[in-house]
Design an enzyme around this catalytic site. Structure first.
Site, PDB file in Angstrom:
ATOM      1  N   LYS A  53      70.835  57.147  -1.175  1.00  0.00           N
ATOM      2  CA  LYS A  53      70.782  57.152   0.384  1.00  0.00           C
ATOM      3  C   LYS A  53      71.970  56.942   0.906  1.00  0.00           C
ATOM      4  O   LYS A  53      72.272  55.781   1.358  1.00  0.00           O
ATOM      5  CB  LYS A  53      69.728  56.409   0.908  1.00  0.00           C
ATOM      6  CG  LYS A  53      69.163  56.688   2.205  1.00  0.00           C
ATOM      7  CD  LYS A  53      67.712  56.089   2.538  1.00  0.00           C
ATOM      8  CE  LYS A  53      67.327  56.014   3.974  1.00  0.00           C
ATOM      9  NZ  LYS A  53      67.372  57.481   4.582  1.00  0.00           N
TER      10      LYS A  53
ATOM     11  N   ARG B 146      66.231  50.758  -4.027  1.00  0.00           N
ATOM     12  CA  ARG B 146      66.920  52.003  -3.821  1.00  0.00           C
ATOM     13  C   ARG B 146      68.400  51.888  -3.286  1.00  0.00           C
ATOM     14  O   ARG B 146      69.413  52.513  -3.766  1.00  0.00           O
ATOM     15  CB  ARG B 146      66.282  52.917  -2.715  1.00  0.00           C
ATOM     16  CG  ARG B 146      66.715  54.318  -2.786  1.00  0.00           C
ATOM     17  CD  ARG B 146      65.425  55.042  -1.949  1.00  0.00           C
ATOM     18  NE  ARG B 146      65.528  54.655  -0.609  1.00  0.00           N
ATOM     19  CZ  ARG B 146      64.827  55.128   0.244  1.00  0.00           C
ATOM     20  NH1 ARG B 146      63.755  56.136  -0.053  1.00  0.00           N
ATOM     21  NH2 ARG B 146      64.476  54.663   1.379  1.00  0.00           N
TER      22      ARG B 146
ATOM     23  N   GLU C  90      63.498  69.224   0.283  1.00  0.00           N
ATOM     24  CA  GLU C  90      63.017  68.354   1.044  1.00  0.00           C
ATOM     25  C   GLU C  90      63.464  68.718   2.451  1.00  0.00           C
ATOM     26  O   GLU C  90      64.321  69.355   2.721  1.00  0.00           O
ATOM     27  CB  GLU C  90      63.231  66.766   0.965  1.00  0.00           C
ATOM     28  CG  GLU C  90      64.850  66.465   0.673  1.00  0.00           C
ATOM     29  CD  GLU C  90      64.975  64.983   0.633  1.00  0.00           C
ATOM     30  OE1 GLU C  90      64.082  64.058   0.997  1.00  0.00           O
ATOM     31  OE2 GLU C  90      66.058  64.452   0.182  1.00  0.00           O
TER      32      GLU C  90
HETATM   33  N1  PLP Z   1      64.374  61.815   2.412  1.00  0.00           N
HETATM   34  C1  PLP Z   1      65.251  61.677   3.057  1.00  0.00           C
HETATM   35  C2  PLP Z   1      66.596  62.561   2.987  1.00  0.00           C
HETATM   36  C3  PLP Z   1      65.247  60.584   3.878  1.00  0.00           C
HETATM   37  O1  PLP Z   1      66.483  60.271   4.844  1.00  0.00           O
HETATM   38  C4  PLP Z   1      64.272  59.727   4.038  1.00  0.00           C
HETATM   39  C5  PLP Z   1      64.169  58.374   4.818  1.00  0.00           C
HETATM   40  O2  PLP Z   1      64.564  57.382   4.390  1.00  0.00           O
HETATM   41  C6  PLP Z   1      63.044  60.089   3.140  1.00  0.00           C
HETATM   42  C7  PLP Z   1      63.262  61.290   2.395  1.00  0.00           C
HETATM   43  C8  PLP Z   1      61.936  59.154   3.275  1.00  0.00           C
HETATM   44  O3  PLP Z   1      62.085  58.021   2.503  1.00  0.00           O
HETATM   45  P1  PLP Z   1      61.240  56.827   2.839  1.00  0.00           P
HETATM   46  O4  PLP Z   1      59.847  57.106   2.738  1.00  0.00           O
HETATM   47  O5  PLP Z   1      61.667  56.032   1.619  1.00  0.00           O
HETATM   48  O6  PLP Z   1      61.629  56.244   3.972  1.00  0.00           O
HETATM   49  C1  COI Z   2      64.222  56.684   7.352  1.00  0.00           C
HETATM   50  O1  COI Z   2      63.092  57.088   7.482  1.00  0.00           O
HETATM   51  O2  COI Z   2      64.174  55.418   7.244  1.00  0.00           O
HETATM   52  C2  COI Z   2      65.482  57.576   7.631  1.00  0.00           C
HETATM   53  O3  COI Z   2      66.428  57.037   6.957  1.00  0.00           O
HETATM   54  C3  COI Z   2      65.503  58.894   8.058  1.00  0.00           C
HETATM   55  C4  COI Z   2      66.337  59.112   9.000  1.00  0.00           C
HETATM   56  C5  COI Z   2      66.466  58.290  10.177  1.00  0.00           C
HETATM   57  C6  COI Z   2      67.823  59.116   8.360  1.00  0.00           C
END
Ligand code: PLP
Ligand code: COI
Length: 339
Positions: free
Chosen positions: A183, A80, A219
């Site tokens: 991200k 990612r 989301e």
């Molecule tokens: N959506 C957003 C906007 C986020 O910042 C995060 C955090 O990383 C997620 C979803 C969840 O992603 P992940 O499960 O890969 O941490």
């Molecule tokens: C995560 O879940 O790692 C995130 O980045 C969410 C938030 C702290 C930005």
């Protein structure tokens, strides 16, 4: 250090012993460097400061009953971050450098990995920033990749208890063909005012609608959304949401549990049909949603009346955590054992 109350950690910054850095200069990545200062010296015209050439990741390490530390799906975070770099024209960090830097940062700070019994974890924050000076809007040719870590507790104060969210049409976090699916810091900057208003009104986060039509669920600020009904796990498909690694894992676990998984557009009105709803992400793990208030229409969607998580959310939560902490076999090869 000895005074860390492991069971009472919140999701906040804590300085640990070391961070790991790697510089991209003259068209190539250098060697990993270990630093103990948490300060970075950066050019005032760095593209990361002006034009948003910046991407980050979030993953966790968990200490098991056996004393071993486990990382969850690190290759997915590496992929990612690669996509985030490509999407913002930064030098992508190769997967092997990403993985080695994370392993090194965890190893060097192993005394900060919370003990098994605490239910806490070590949060790992890889960060990629454009450091070269540029005043015209263009990508630079110098980058800094960093990894720092800290022990954390739950992201939403309630932990694994239902929390309330708010829908508002006043702000978008990402445009339909923008950067919502990678991200990068700009998405979070765009979500700050909405998040602040949510907190002011007593909600833990905003649930964003799609920015084009405001008809579908996108989301939450820091996590993906899922709803559960009729033994089906439903989660939004959208070009402007971050592909959550936790959500991807929950889809698989739901399937393993004999549930149907649907990844598709989720119309706002469908909220009233879900038996359970939740937010999921690395920081959020699973945060069951108690209710969602649509503050502009005055509609409330209630998922928990007794302050307890739903049965299926709880099953998914327990299963995910059991794999992450090494309590159950890692049948999908998601875990990297560090030591
Ligand atoms: N959506 C957003 C906007 C986020 O910042 C995060 C955090 O990383 C997620 C979803 C969840 O992603 P992940 O499960 O890969 O941490
Ligand atoms: C995560 O879940 O790692 C995130 O980045 C969410 C938030 C702290 C930005």
């Amino acid at each position: 250090m000895n005074d860390i109350n492991w069971s009472d950690l919140s999701f906040s910054y804590m300085k640990t012993d070391y961070n790991v850095r790697c510089y991209y200069r003259d068209g190539k990545w250098g060697e990993l460097e270990v630093h103990s200062s948490d300060q970075v010296s950066i050019h005032m015209a760095a593209t990361g400061l002006h034009y948003g050439q910046e991407a980050f990741e979030g993953l966790k390490a968990f200490k098991g009953k056996d004393g071993k530390t486990r990382l969850f799906r690190i290759e997915e975070n590496a992929k990612r971050m690669y996509n985030s770099a490509v999407g913002t024209m930064m030098a992508p960090i190769p997967e092997d450098i990403f993985v080695n830097a994370v392993l090194k940062a965890v190893e060097l700070n192993k005394r900060f990995v919370p003990p098994y019994e605490s239910g806490a974890s070590l949060y790992i924050r890889p960060l990629l920033v454009g450091t070269g000076a540029k005043i015209g809007v263009a990508p630079t040719d110098e980058y800094l990749f960093m990894v720092f870590v800290m022990p954390v507790g739950p992201y939403f104060k309630a932990g694994f208890k239902p929390t309330n969210m708010m829908i508002s049409r006043k702000y978008d976090r990402a445009a339909p063909l923008g950067t919502g699916n990678i991200k990068v810091g700009g998405n979070y900057a765009a979500s700050l005012r909405a998040g602040h208003e949510a907190h002011e009104n007593g909600y833990s986060a905003v649930l964003f609608l799609d920015s084009k039509e405001k008809k579908y669920i996108d989301e939450c600020g820091p996590a993906n959304f899922f709803g559960i009904k009729d033994n089906t796990y439903v989660t939004p498909k959208s070009e402007s949401i971050l592909p959550s690694i936790t959500n991807m894992s929950l889809c698989q676990l739901a399937e393993d549990m004999g549930m149907t998984v649907e990844r598709r557009q989720v119309p706002l009105e469908e909220l009233s049909t879900f038996e359970e709803a939740g937010a999921c992400g690395t920081a959020a793990v699973i945060s069951p949603i108690g209710k969602i208030d649509d503050i502009e229409t005055g509609t409330s969607y209630v998922f928990s009346k007794d302050g307890k998580p739903g049965v299926i959310s709880e099953k998914l939560y327990n299963k995910l955590r059991a794999i992450q902490y090494g309590d159950e076999p890692d049948t999908h090869n998601w875990v990297t054992v560090v030591e």
